[in-house]
Each structure stands twice: as structure tokens, then as C-alpha cells.
Design a protein around this motif. Structure first.
Motif, PDB file in Angstrom:
ATOM      1  N   THR A 169      12.226 -17.815  48.870  1.00 42.37           N
ATOM      2  CA  THR A 169      12.304 -16.529  49.352  1.00 42.37           C
ATOM      3  C   THR A 169      11.412 -14.900  49.650  1.00 42.37           C
ATOM      4  OG1 THR A 169      12.100 -15.803  46.630  1.00 42.37           O
ATOM      5  CG2 THR A 169      14.683 -17.199  47.170  1.00 42.37           C
ATOM      6  N   ARG A 170      10.707 -15.854  49.134  1.00 40.25           N
ATOM      7  CA  ARG A 170       9.347 -14.697  48.847  1.00 40.25           C
ATOM      8  C   ARG A 170       9.339 -14.951  51.131  1.00 40.25           C
ATOM      9  NH1 ARG A 170      12.019 -13.154  45.488  1.00 40.25           N
ATOM     10  NH2 ARG A 170      10.514 -12.464  43.798  1.00 40.25           N
ATOM     11  N   LYS A 171       9.862 -13.491  51.232  1.00 38.21           N
ATOM     12  CA  LYS A 171       9.589 -13.817  53.295  1.00 38.21           C
ATOM     13  C   LYS A 171       8.666 -13.152  53.205  1.00 38.21           C
ATOM     14  CE  LYS A 171      13.984 -15.939  53.602  1.00 38.21           C
ATOM     15  NZ  LYS A 171      15.149 -15.920  54.179  1.00 38.21           N
ATOM     16  N   GLY A 172       8.382 -13.593  55.072  1.00 38.68           N
ATOM     17  CA  GLY A 172       7.072 -12.625  55.625  1.00 38.68           C
ATOM     18  C   GLY A 172       6.169 -13.013  55.993  1.00 38.68           C
ATOM     19  N   ASP A 173       5.502 -11.868  56.655  1.00 42.32           N
ATOM     20  CA  ASP A 173       3.809 -12.276  56.996  1.00 42.32           C
ATOM     21  C   ASP A 173       2.525 -11.717  55.791  1.00 42.32           C
ATOM     22  OD1 ASP A 173       4.340 -13.507  59.288  1.00 42.32           O
ATOM     23  OD2 ASP A 173       4.264 -11.335  60.531  1.00 42.32           O
ATOM     24  N   ARG A 174       3.302 -10.812  54.823  1.00 41.36           N
ATOM     25  CA  ARG A 174       2.796  -9.944  54.154  1.00 41.36           C
ATOM     26  C   ARG A 174       2.969  -9.727  53.073  1.00 41.36           C
ATOM     27  NH1 ARG A 174      -2.568  -9.483  54.810  1.00 41.36           N
ATOM     28  NH2 ARG A 174      -3.931  -8.488  54.127  1.00 41.36           N
ATOM     29  N   ALA A 175       2.773  -9.359  51.859  1.00 38.98           N
ATOM     30  CA  ALA A 175       3.434  -9.186  50.379  1.00 38.98           C
ATOM     31  C   ALA A 175       2.170  -7.817  50.141  1.00 38.98           C
ATOM     32  CB  ALA A 175       3.346 -10.089  49.739  1.00 38.98           C
ATOM     33  N   TYR A 176       3.169  -6.953  49.955  1.00 37.37           N
ATOM     34  CA  TYR A 176       2.841  -5.314  49.516  1.00 37.37           C
ATOM     35  C   TYR A 176       2.864  -5.327  47.465  1.00 37.37           C
ATOM     36  CZ  TYR A 176       1.281  -4.627  54.410  1.00 37.37           C
ATOM     37  OH  TYR A 176       0.453  -4.572  55.599  1.00 37.37           O
ATOM     38  N   TYR A 177       1.600  -4.706  47.346  1.00 38.74           N
ATOM     39  CA  TYR A 177       1.921  -4.657  45.673  1.00 38.74           C
ATOM     40  C   TYR A 177       1.680  -3.154  45.554  1.00 38.74           C
ATOM     41  CZ  TYR A 177       2.723  -8.941  45.496  1.00 38.74           C
ATOM     42  OH  TYR A 177       3.042 -10.937  45.995  1.00 38.74           O
ATOM     43  N   PHE A 178       2.217  -2.186  45.444  1.00 36.64           N
ATOM     44  CA  PHE A 178       1.901  -0.192  45.368  1.00 36.64           C
ATOM     45  C   PHE A 178       2.428  -0.076  43.773  1.00 36.64           C
ATOM     46  CE2 PHE A 178       3.837  -0.885  49.265  1.00 36.64           C
ATOM     47  CZ  PHE A 178       2.730  -0.483  50.250  1.00 36.64           C
ATOM     48  N   TRP A 179       0.800   0.405  43.341  1.00 40.29           N
ATOM     49  CA  TRP A 179       1.266   1.228  41.894  1.00 40.29           C
ATOM     50  C   TRP A 179       1.076   2.657  41.997  1.00 40.29           C
ATOM     51  CZ3 TRP A 179      -2.931   3.595  39.873  1.00 40.29           C
ATOM     52  CH2 TRP A 179      -3.389   4.413  38.649  1.00 40.29           C
TER      53      TRP A 179
ATOM     54  N   TYR B  17       0.467   6.532  40.387  1.00 37.93           N
ATOM     55  CA  TYR B  17       0.192   6.377  38.408  1.00 37.93           C
ATOM     56  C   TYR B  17       1.279   7.340  38.119  1.00 37.93           C
ATOM     57  CZ  TYR B  17      -2.550   9.026  35.204  1.00 37.93           C
ATOM     58  OH  TYR B  17      -3.329   9.662  34.172  1.00 37.93           O
ATOM     59  N   PRO B  18       1.480   7.598  36.908  1.00 41.09           N
ATOM     60  CA  PRO B  18       0.740   6.684  36.284  1.00 41.09           C
ATOM     61  C   PRO B  18       1.831   5.557  35.814  1.00 41.09           C
ATOM     62  CG  PRO B  18       2.044   8.391  34.574  1.00 41.09           C
ATOM     63  CD  PRO B  18       2.507   8.418  36.190  1.00 41.09           C
ATOM     64  N   ASN B  19       2.706   5.112  36.265  1.00 41.69           N
ATOM     65  CA  ASN B  19       4.047   4.496  35.873  1.00 41.69           C
ATOM     66  C   ASN B  19       4.801   3.730  36.600  1.00 41.69           C
ATOM     67  OD1 ASN B  19       4.994   6.556  35.388  1.00 41.69           O
ATOM     68  ND2 ASN B  19       6.001   6.141  34.088  1.00 41.69           N
ATOM     69  N   PHE B  20       4.619   3.794  38.017  1.00 43.85           N
ATOM     70  CA  PHE B  20       5.898   3.704  38.922  1.00 43.85           C
ATOM     71  C   PHE B  20       5.387   2.784  39.652  1.00 43.85           C
ATOM     72  CE2 PHE B  20       8.254   4.629  42.764  1.00 43.85           C
ATOM     73  CZ  PHE B  20       9.268   3.941  42.892  1.00 43.85           C
ATOM     74  N   MET B  21       5.451   1.254  40.734  1.00 40.05           N
ATOM     75  CA  MET B  21       5.001  -0.075  40.746  1.00 40.05           C
ATOM     76  C   MET B  21       6.454  -0.305  42.226  1.00 40.05           C
ATOM     77  SD  MET B  21       4.079  -0.356  37.560  1.00 40.05           S
ATOM     78  CE  MET B  21       2.842  -1.102  36.158  1.00 40.05           C
ATOM     79  N   LEU B  22       6.009  -0.530  43.214  1.00 39.85           N
ATOM     80  CA  LEU B  22       6.760  -0.919  43.923  1.00 39.85           C
ATOM     81  C   LEU B  22       6.101  -2.747  44.620  1.00 39.85           C
ATOM     82  CD1 LEU B  22       6.720   2.500  45.133  1.00 39.85           C
ATOM     83  CD2 LEU B  22       8.446   1.662  45.999  1.00 39.85           C
ATOM     84  N   ASN B  23       6.952  -3.747  45.070  1.00 38.53           N
ATOM     85  CA  ASN B  23       6.663  -5.020  44.909  1.00 38.53           C
ATOM     86  C   ASN B  23       7.447  -5.311  46.572  1.00 38.53           C
ATOM     87  OD1 ASN B  23       5.113  -5.713  42.696  1.00 38.53           O
ATOM     88  ND2 ASN B  23       7.557  -5.169  41.715  1.00 38.53           N
ATOM     89  N   TRP B  24       7.304  -5.447  47.269  1.00 36.58           N
ATOM     90  CA  TRP B  24       7.558  -5.492  48.459  1.00 36.58           C
ATOM     91  C   TRP B  24       7.131  -6.541  49.380  1.00 36.58           C
ATOM     92  CZ3 TRP B  24       5.955  -6.208  53.908  1.00 36.58           C
ATOM     93  CH2 TRP B  24       7.256  -6.078  54.620  1.00 36.58           C
ATOM     94  N   TYR B  25       8.448  -8.001  49.856  1.00 35.94           N
ATOM     95  CA  TYR B  25       8.208  -8.284  51.450  1.00 35.94           C
ATOM     96  C   TYR B  25       8.862  -8.524  51.642  1.00 35.94           C
ATOM     97  CZ  TYR B  25       6.290 -11.293  46.990  1.00 35.94           C
ATOM     98  OH  TYR B  25       5.080 -11.492  45.853  1.00 35.94           O
ATOM     99  N   GLU B  26       8.977  -9.023  53.058  1.00 37.52           N
ATOM    100  CA  GLU B  26       9.843  -8.495  54.312  1.00 37.52           C
ATOM    101  C   GLU B  26      11.619  -8.966  53.603  1.00 37.52           C
ATOM    102  OE1 GLU B  26      11.073 -11.065  58.299  1.00 37.52           O
ATOM    103  OE2 GLU B  26       9.233 -10.743  58.268  1.00 37.52           O
TER     104      GLU B  26
END
Length: 374
Positions: free
Chosen positions: A255-265, A267-276
Motif C-alpha cells: 500500500t505504500r507507493k511512489g519513489d519517496r515518502a515525506y513526513y512533515f511536522w 510546530y507545535p502539533n500538526f503532521m502530514l504523512n505523504w506517499y504517492e
């Protein structure tokens, strides 16, 4: 002898470079005075994600949230303008809108029926004849600042705060190429954890340090040796090449696709987890000194019926990772309460994001430290 608040704040050296730095002290995770100060100096002043733009696209649509312990309602007005207010009736302080989201012709308090229009102006008071010196125009809902970015709605309780774009800084440009606008919301999941909110953030920001040890499925799709960590002003960008092990039978590999994964945080408490073709966001809300709520929102590029088995499988991968993280975070909170632990050191290779987080937090609490010294 119990430490004073001033002493607790002073026990962390926010000037130390990463190679010499310690973590913030255990007391910052266990002392209720620190938790109260964070509500005042962090969550009352920072832009906070409270919902999605699609929830308030049309006049009358609204959503509710709690920010720094304050009830807030965001509503699209009849003039198509987006506004936010403290969700507190001016009569006897009852919550006006009690549902998480919905559509309404007006904002009506369920307690005594006081009614506000979609622009927050007081329009109706039941059985209020004979009351002297009452100015209806001065008794509308109290406004809160609101702005949007990408798919998200943010509010800020501080009327003097810089605009949202300034607060997000370089995150705006870093996320733009990922095409979040093409993703569609599918589901929300919420978890209550028995840990301080900062424990969850620290775990997110450890640069993949714990992944080979605690997340075997996730580890099968990431090129751990080429995992990168980059600190921006109020944001940490973690990234890894996606290198699926062809021999792996894990759902993560499927289920985790694409060439690269990105994890953004942010401040202070919000995150984004991205795959294609996939995004989940994490919002960490403190509920007390030793527990917090973590809210996951899931987005996918293709939400057709044919893709639903894949979507369900993908969300279950996230669920499994979250269950593993709950074990970590709850265990860390127990350890932070031990007399055996005061503070730890940071990996220069992996934990630069935690170092940024701790220094930003310390900077926000400096005003309180100065007040406590008076």
C-alpha cells in the motif's frame, strides 16, 4: 523539595547545540504547571488546524473544535465569507453549536434559544423584554481569527498573531509540488493516549530512529540508511526513498507507493504523512498533563468503489503503526515519571527534529519564565 516553576523552566538549556544538547527535562512532561503554561503560551498563540475546507464550503456549513481548551465554531456566512467565533453564548455561556459539523440557517443556543446569524450577530433573545441598558449589537459571538491553507482550516486565538502564511513559512512551498488538492477525504480516526502530547511529537520527530525496532512493516518499505531530516523555521521535513522489499508480504509493502515518502511536522502539533496517492494528517491535542488525543484524517487520490479494498488495507497499515506507537508513547510516559530519569541525549544523525521542537517550545515559554521571576 518541590521545584518552583522558574526552576523547572531554567533546567533546560535551549542554547546548547545538538551535539551537546539534552532533551527537555522529565518535569516538562509530568508537571501540570507546564501543561497550563503551554495552553497559554503555545496553543493560545499558534495557528491550530481545526478541520477541512470541504466541511465549510457552502453558506451555513460549520464545524466545531476545541483550541487551548476554548470552544470554537467556524462557519461559512451567507455572504460566503469564512468566519470563526468562540462557541460560547453571550447569555449564560452555553455551547451554541454542539455537533462536530453540519449545516444551519443560523447559530442557535440550545439552552435558552438565543440566536445568532451566520455572521455571528445576535438576532433573537427569547423572553428578554424589560431588560435595561442591553445593546444587542455588542452581544454577538466573539470573533476568532481563521484562515485556510491547502485542504485545511486553521484558527488562532491571538488577535495579534502573524498571518498563517508567515507561521507556516517554507512548509507552503515544500508541500505544493505534492498535489494535495487532488486528494479526497475518506475517513477520520481518533485515539486517546496515556501520554503527554510532547511524547507523541518526539516520537514522530526521531528521524526514523525507532522504525527498524518497532515498525517492522513500515521498515520494509523505507530506505532507512538514506532517511533525511531537514529543519526549517517552525517545521521539520523528514523524507525517505520508498524501497519496497519484493520478498515482503506485509500490507505496508502493498500500500505504500511512489519513489519517496515525506513526513512533515509543523510546530507545535500538526503532521502530514505523504506517499504517492495518499496522505494522512495527525493532529495531537493535549487533554491533560499525561494524556492526549491524536486525530488522523485519511486522504486518497482515487476513491472509486474499485479502490476501496486498497484504501481499507492502507488505513489498516496506518492503524497498525499507530498501535505500535501507542505502546511506545505510553511506555515513555511511565518512564518519565520515574525517579531514575531526568533528561536524555539526542542522536545527531537522527534527532535534529526533536531538538528544534524543544527549542521552539522553550522560546514560547520564556515569557512565562519572565513572569514567574517577577
Amino acid at each position: 523539595m518541590e521545584q518552583t516553576l522558574k526552576e523547572i523552566l531554567a533546567s533546560y538549556n535551549d542554547k546548547a547545540p545538538l551535539a551537546e544538547a539534552h532533551t527537555i527535562p522529565a518535569a516538562w512532561f509530568t508537571d501540570a504547571r507546564i501543561a497550563a503554561l503551554e495552553q497559554q503560551n503555545v496553543f493560545s498563540r499558534a495557528w491550530q488546524a481545526v478541520g477541512r475546507k470541504d466541511q465549510v464550503e457552502k453558506p451555513g456549513q460549520y464545524l466545531t473544535a476545541a483550541v487551548a481548551g476554548e470552544p470554537v465554531v467556524v462557519v461559512r456566512g451567507s455572504d460566503n465569507q469564512l468566519r470563526a467565533f468562540f462557541n460560547v453564548c453571550r447569555h449564560h455561556a452555553m455551547t451554541v453549536m454542539t455537533e462536530p459539523c453540519g449545516t444551519a440557517q443560523h447559530l442557535r443556543c440550545p439552552y435558552h434559544g438565543w440566536t445568532y446569524n451566520l455572521e455571528g450577530e445576535l438576532r433573537g433573545m427569547t423572553e428578554f423584554e424589560g431588560v435595561c441598558d442591553f445593546d444587542r449589537a455588542k452581544n454577538g459571538l466573539v470573533p476568532v481569527r481563521v484562515e485556510t491553507w491547502e485542504k485545511f482550516v486553521f484558527v488562532n486565538l491571538d488577535p495579534q498573531a502573524a498571518p498563517l502564511s508567515d507561521f507556516l513559512g517554507e512548509l507552503v512551498q515544500r508541500v505544493q509540488p505534492l498535489g494535495l488538492s487532488g486528494l479526497k477525504f475518506v475517513e477520520r480516526r481518533s485515539y486517546t493516549q496515556q501520554c503527554n502530547w510532547k511524547v507523541y511529537v518526539d516520537n514522530f520527530l526521531d528521524g526514523g530512529y525507532h522504525v527498524p525496532h518497532m515498525h517492522k512493516g513500515l521498515n520494509s518499505v523505507l530506505d532507512y540508511t538514506n532517511y533525511t531530516i531537514e529543519n526549517l523555521e517552525r517545521c521539520c521535513v523528514q523524507s525517505s526513498p520508498v524501497a519496497v522489499d519484493s520478498s515482503s508480504e506485509s500490507n505496508a509493502a502493498a500500500t505504500r507507493k511512489g519513489d519517496r515518502a515525506y513526513y512533515f511536522w509543523q510546530y507545535p502539533n500538526f503532521m502530514l504523512n505523504w506517499y504517492e496517492g495518499y496522505l494522512d494528517t495527525n493532529l495531537v491535542i493535549p487533554l491533560g498533563v499525561d494524556h492526549c488525543e491524536v486525530i488522523f484524517d485519511f486522504y486518497f487520490a482515487d476513491t472509486s468503489a474499485a479502490q476501496m479494498p486498497y484504501i481499507r488495507q492502507s488505513m489498516e497499515v496506518s492503524e497498525r503503526v499507530q498501535m505500535e506507537d501507542i505502546v511506545i508513547c505510553d511506555g515513555v510516559q511511565r518512564g518519565l515519571g520515574s525517579r531514575a530519569y531526568q533528561a536524555g541525549r539526542l542522536s545527531v544523525r537522527r534527532e535534529a527534529g526533536e531538538h528544534l521542537f524543544h527549542r521552539l517550545l522553550a522560546a514560547d515559554l520564556k515569557d512565562v519564565r519572565a513572569a514567574a521571576a517577577r
